[in-house]
Design a protein around this motif. Structure first.
Motif, PDB file in Angstrom:
ATOM      1  N   GLU A  58       0.728  -1.605   0.113  1.00 21.50           N
ATOM      2  CA  GLU A  58       0.247  -0.108  -0.196  1.00 21.50           C
ATOM      3  C   GLU A  58       0.539   0.812  -0.245  1.00 21.50           C
ATOM      4  N   VAL A  59       1.859   1.137   0.755  1.00 30.03           N
ATOM      5  CA  VAL A  59       2.651   2.806   1.014  1.00 30.03           C
ATOM      6  C   VAL A  59       3.396   2.663  -0.670  1.00 30.03           C
ATOM      7  N   VAL A  60       4.107   1.559  -0.733  1.00 33.41           N
ATOM      8  CA  VAL A  60       4.436   1.554  -2.942  1.00 33.41           C
ATOM      9  C   VAL A  60       3.519   2.049  -3.335  1.00 33.41           C
ATOM     10  N   ALA A  61       1.676   2.138  -3.323  1.00 29.41           N
ATOM     11  CA  ALA A  61       0.879   2.172  -4.344  1.00 29.41           C
ATOM     12  C   ALA A  61       0.795   4.189  -4.077  1.00 29.41           C
ATOM     13  N   ALA A  62       0.306   4.572  -2.815  1.00 29.27           N
ATOM     14  CA  ALA A  62       1.381   5.782  -2.050  1.00 29.27           C
ATOM     15  C   ALA A  62       2.013   6.721  -2.728  1.00 29.27           C
ATOM     16  N   TRP A  63       3.013   5.668  -2.530  1.00 26.42           N
ATOM     17  CA  TRP A  63       4.277   6.629  -2.807  1.00 26.42           C
ATOM     18  C   TRP A  63       4.023   6.250  -4.905  1.00 26.42           C
ATOM     19  N   MET A  64       3.535   6.429  -5.379  1.00 27.26           N
ATOM     20  CA  MET A  64       3.287   6.065  -6.550  1.00 27.26           C
ATOM     21  C   MET A  64       2.068   6.585  -7.164  1.00 27.26           C
ATOM     22  N   GLY A  65       1.816   7.506  -5.954  1.00 29.28           N
ATOM     23  CA  GLY A  65       0.301   7.988  -6.438  1.00 29.28           C
ATOM     24  C   GLY A  65      -0.807   7.938  -6.571  1.00 29.28           C
ATOM     25  N   GLU A  66      -0.839   6.461  -5.867  1.00 26.79           N
ATOM     26  CA  GLU A  66      -2.273   5.691  -6.132  1.00 26.79           C
ATOM     27  C   GLU A  66      -2.850   5.543  -4.542  1.00 26.79           C
ATOM     28  N   PRO A  67      -2.765   6.399  -3.597  1.00 29.62           N
ATOM     29  CA  PRO A  67      -3.054   5.320  -2.412  1.00 29.62           C
ATOM     30  C   PRO A  67      -4.509   5.314  -2.032  1.00 29.62           C
ATOM     31  N   THR A  68      -4.737   4.181  -1.462  1.00 23.74           N
ATOM     32  CA  THR A  68      -6.329   3.691  -0.827  1.00 23.74           C
ATOM     33  C   THR A  68      -6.300   5.489  -0.379  1.00 23.74           C
ATOM     34  N   GLU A  69      -8.679   5.058  -1.109  1.00 24.85           N
ATOM     35  CA  GLU A  69      -9.313   6.069  -0.286  1.00 24.85           C
ATOM     36  C   GLU A  69      -8.596   6.559   1.411  1.00 24.85           C
ATOM     37  N   ASP A  70      -8.626   4.926   2.396  1.00 18.78           N
ATOM     38  CA  ASP A  70      -8.310   6.215   3.774  1.00 18.78           C
ATOM     39  C   ASP A  70      -7.291   5.345   4.114  1.00 18.78           C
ATOM     40  N   CYS A  71      -6.219   5.870   2.931  1.00 13.55           N
ATOM     41  CA  CYS A  71      -4.557   5.720   3.187  1.00 13.55           C
ATOM     42  C   CYS A  71      -4.509   6.688   4.333  1.00 13.55           C
ATOM     43  N   PRO A  72      -3.822   6.210   5.364  1.00 16.08           N
ATOM     44  CA  PRO A  72      -3.000   6.444   6.685  1.00 16.08           C
ATOM     45  C   PRO A  72      -2.342   8.311   6.574  1.00 16.08           C
ATOM     46  N   GLU A  73      -2.422   9.153   6.947  1.00 17.15           N
ATOM     47  CA  GLU A  73      -1.754   9.717   7.803  1.00 17.15           C
ATOM     48  C   GLU A  73      -0.348   9.933   7.462  1.00 17.15           C
ATOM     49  N   GLU A  74       0.515   8.740   8.325  1.00 14.98           N
ATOM     50  CA  GLU A  74       1.283   8.349   8.754  1.00 14.98           C
ATOM     51  C   GLU A  74       1.994   8.515   7.160  1.00 14.98           C
ATOM     52  N   VAL A  75       1.328   7.631   6.285  1.00 15.35           N
ATOM     53  CA  VAL A  75       2.262   7.470   4.838  1.00 15.35           C
ATOM     54  C   VAL A  75       1.741   8.515   3.408  1.00 15.35           C
ATOM     55  N   GLU A  76       1.188   8.855   4.069  1.00 11.46           N
ATOM     56  CA  GLU A  76       1.098  10.619   3.017  1.00 11.46           C
ATOM     57  C   GLU A  76       2.183  11.160   3.560  1.00 11.46           C
TER      58      GLU A  76
END
Length: 132
Positions: A58-76
């Motif tokens: 999930e962190v890799v996806a967020a890092w790619m600009g594709e976070p989950t809808e409920d992505c934790p703030e720590e990951v962002e």
């Protein structure tokens, strides 16, 4: 009280790992989490390792600009301002998510629950966000 849900960040193992990631300046926690499942992929990766690895994916996806809808703030916060993840890491993340989805102790646990379809949908959504 223990946390357990079908989302990648809805379990204690993933939340503990996220605290480790938040304290890290590099991507070693992600690499370690992915490699742990890769090393077990020929067998049936253990549930706690899979839970951590899905959070890492999930962190890799967020890092790619594709976070989950409920992505934790720590990951962002962790991904903010970082250059894109290496293509090798994206490939490994996809491989890990597929391995967990196909044959893992975590899948077996979810298959024996009423929420298996929710878990499988969550993993499939994650895989869809890992496309390059």
């Amino acid at each position: 009280m223990s946390i357990w849900g079908p989302g990648s960040f809805e379990n204690d193992d993933a939340l503990d790992w996220m605290a480790e990631l938040a304290d890290s300046d590099d991507d070693n926690p992600i690499i370690d989490a992915l490699n742990t499942v890769i090393d077990q992929a020929d067998e049936s990766p253990e549930a706690p390792d899979c839970a951590v690895a899905l959070a890492a994916v999930e962190v890799v996806a967020a890092w790619m600009g594709e976070p989950t809808e409920d992505c934790p703030e720590e990951v962002e916060v962790w991904v903010e301002g970082r250059p894109a993840p290496p293509a090798t890491m994206i490939s490994q993340a996809r491989y890990v998510a597929e391995a967990i989805s196909e044959k893992s102790e975590l899948k077996k646990l979810w298959k024996n629950s009423d929420d298996f379809e929710l878990w499988q949908t969550s993993v499939n959504d994650l895989l869809g966000r890992l496309l390059y």
